[in-house]
Design a protein around this motif. Sequence first.
Motif, mmCIF file in Angstrom:
data_model
loop_
_atom_site.group_PDB
_atom_site.id
_atom_site.type_symbol
_atom_site.label_atom_id
_atom_site.label_comp_id
_atom_site.label_asym_id
_atom_site.label_seq_id
_atom_site.Cartn_x
_atom_site.Cartn_y
_atom_site.Cartn_z
ATOM 1 N N MET A 1 7.059 -2.411 5.743
ATOM 2 C CA MET A 1 5.939 -2.825 6.575
ATOM 3 C C MET A 1 6.239 -2.495 8.028
ATOM 4 N N LEU B 1 -1.477 -9.436 5.374
ATOM 5 C CA LEU B 1 -1.267 -8.489 4.287
ATOM 6 C C LEU B 1 0.127 -8.598 3.714
ATOM 7 N N ASP B 2 1.056 -9.162 4.503
ATOM 8 C CA ASP B 2 2.443 -9.272 4.081
ATOM 9 C C ASP B 2 2.757 -10.652 3.516
ATOM 10 N N GLU C 1 2.004 3.960 2.438
ATOM 11 C CA GLU C 1 2.808 2.734 2.499
ATOM 12 C C GLU C 1 1.919 1.496 2.513
ATOM 13 N N LYS C 2 0.823 1.570 3.280
ATOM 14 C CA LYS C 2 -0.111 0.443 3.320
ATOM 15 C C LYS C 2 -0.809 0.264 1.977
ATOM 16 N N LYS D 1 1.540 -1.466 -0.350
ATOM 17 C CA LYS D 1 1.631 -2.865 0.054
ATOM 18 C C LYS D 1 0.395 -3.640 -0.402
ATOM 19 N N PHE D 2 -0.762 -2.997 -0.292
ATOM 20 C CA PHE D 2 -2.013 -3.630 -0.710
ATOM 21 C C PHE D 2 -2.020 -3.901 -2.216
#
Length: 408
Positions: A1, A71-72, A274-275, A278-279
Motif C-alpha cells: 500500500m 481501503l486498508d 496494486e490497488k 488490494k481492493f
Amino acid sequence: MADSLFFPLAAKASDDHSSLVFRNCPFAPRLLPPKSFSLQLHGSKNKLNVLALSQYSFLSLHQRVAPICSLDSDVPHPLHKESVNFKSKKSNEEWDSLTAKFSGAANIPFLLLQLPQIILNARNLLAGNKTALFAVPWLGMFTGLLGNLSLLSYFAKKKEKEAIVVQTLGVVSIYVVITQLAMAEAMPLPHFVATSVVVGAGLILNFLNYYGKLSATIWQFWEDFITVGGLSVLPQIMWSTFVPYIPNSILPGATAFVLALAAVTMAHMGKLSEKGVKFVGAISGWTATLLFMWMPVSQMWTNFLNPDNIKGLSAFSMLLAMIGNGLMIPRALFIRDFMWFTGSTWATLFYGYGNIVCLYFFNNISREFFFAATIGLISWIGMALWRDTVVYGYDTPIRSLKELVFGP
C-alpha cells in the motif's frame, strides 16, 4: 500500500502475541521513551546506549493503533510513515484495555439475542411440532452464517481477540439453529451437509491461522472462497428484498459470482494493479459488513409495506442489538478500522435504534423506554468520540473521524 510499509523483523520472539516486538507490527518511535542509559561492556572501552525498557518490556497485543486508510482496513498491523503520538501513554493503555473489554462484552447481548430462538426451536422439536420451524428461513440464517465466517476471517487476520470471540459465537449459535432446522426437515439435507463442511473448515482454518499454524496457500484459498461466496450472495439478497415489486431472478447473484471469480483469478495471474489486488483482498470483509448493513434496510422496508408486522418485533431484542453493536464502536474507532466502525455504527443506529424508533411511532413501546434508549445511545457515542479525542491528544473529534476515513 502507498502509505504503509511492512518489514520482517530480524528478532523473533517465541510468542507473537505477547512479545516485545510483533512481526509486521513495529511500534512508532514516539511510543518509546526518550531516556536511555549507558552500559559498559565487559572488556571494552565502548559504551552501548540502551533504551530504558523497564516500563515498556511488554507491549499489549492491542497496541496496533496507527491510523489506516479505509481501503486498508483488512491489512493486519499496518506501519505508517507518520507514527502516532499519544498525549499520554497511560491513558492510551487504559482506553486500549477498556475498548477491548467493551468489544468482548458484546458477546452477552448477542448471545441473549439468539438463545430465545434456540430454546423455542428445541421445545417445538421435543413436542413433535416440526412445522413451527418452517417459519425460520434457512436461507436467511445461512446468509448470516456466511457473514459471520467472513468477519471471523477478517478479525483473525487482524488478531482482534475479542472480536474473534464475538464472531465465533455468532457462527456457532447460527449453526445450532440451522441444525435444528435440518432436524425438522425445514432445510434440505444436502444443503445442511455442505453448510456443516463450510462451518467446520472455516472455524479450523481461522484458528490455525490465528495461531500461525496455517500455510499461506491454504489461507489464500479460504479467502478466495469467502470472497466469491460473499460477493455472490450480497446482490442476490438485496435484489430479493424488493420481490415481488421487481421480477424474481437469480441474475444478480449469478452475475456477481462470475465477476468475483474473474477478479480473484486476475489477481492471482497478476493482471491487476496494486490497488486492484488490494481492493479484491478487501472484498470479503466489506461484503460481510454490507450483508449485515442490509438487514435493517430489509427490516424497515418490511415495516413500510406491512406496518402491522411491526407488532411482531421485540423491543428488548432491538435494544440488545443496539447495545451489542454499540459496544464495539469505541474499539473500531480507537484502532481506526473504518470497515468495523461503519458496520457497527450502521447496525447500532439503523437496526437497533431504527427499529426502536419505528416501535415508538407505532405506539408499541412507552415514551420512557424510547427516551431512555435515545439518551443512552447519544451519551455512549458522545463518550466514545470524546475519549478517543483525549487519548490521541486532539482538539476535536472531527480529526479522529477524518483519520478513520482517510488515514493520517
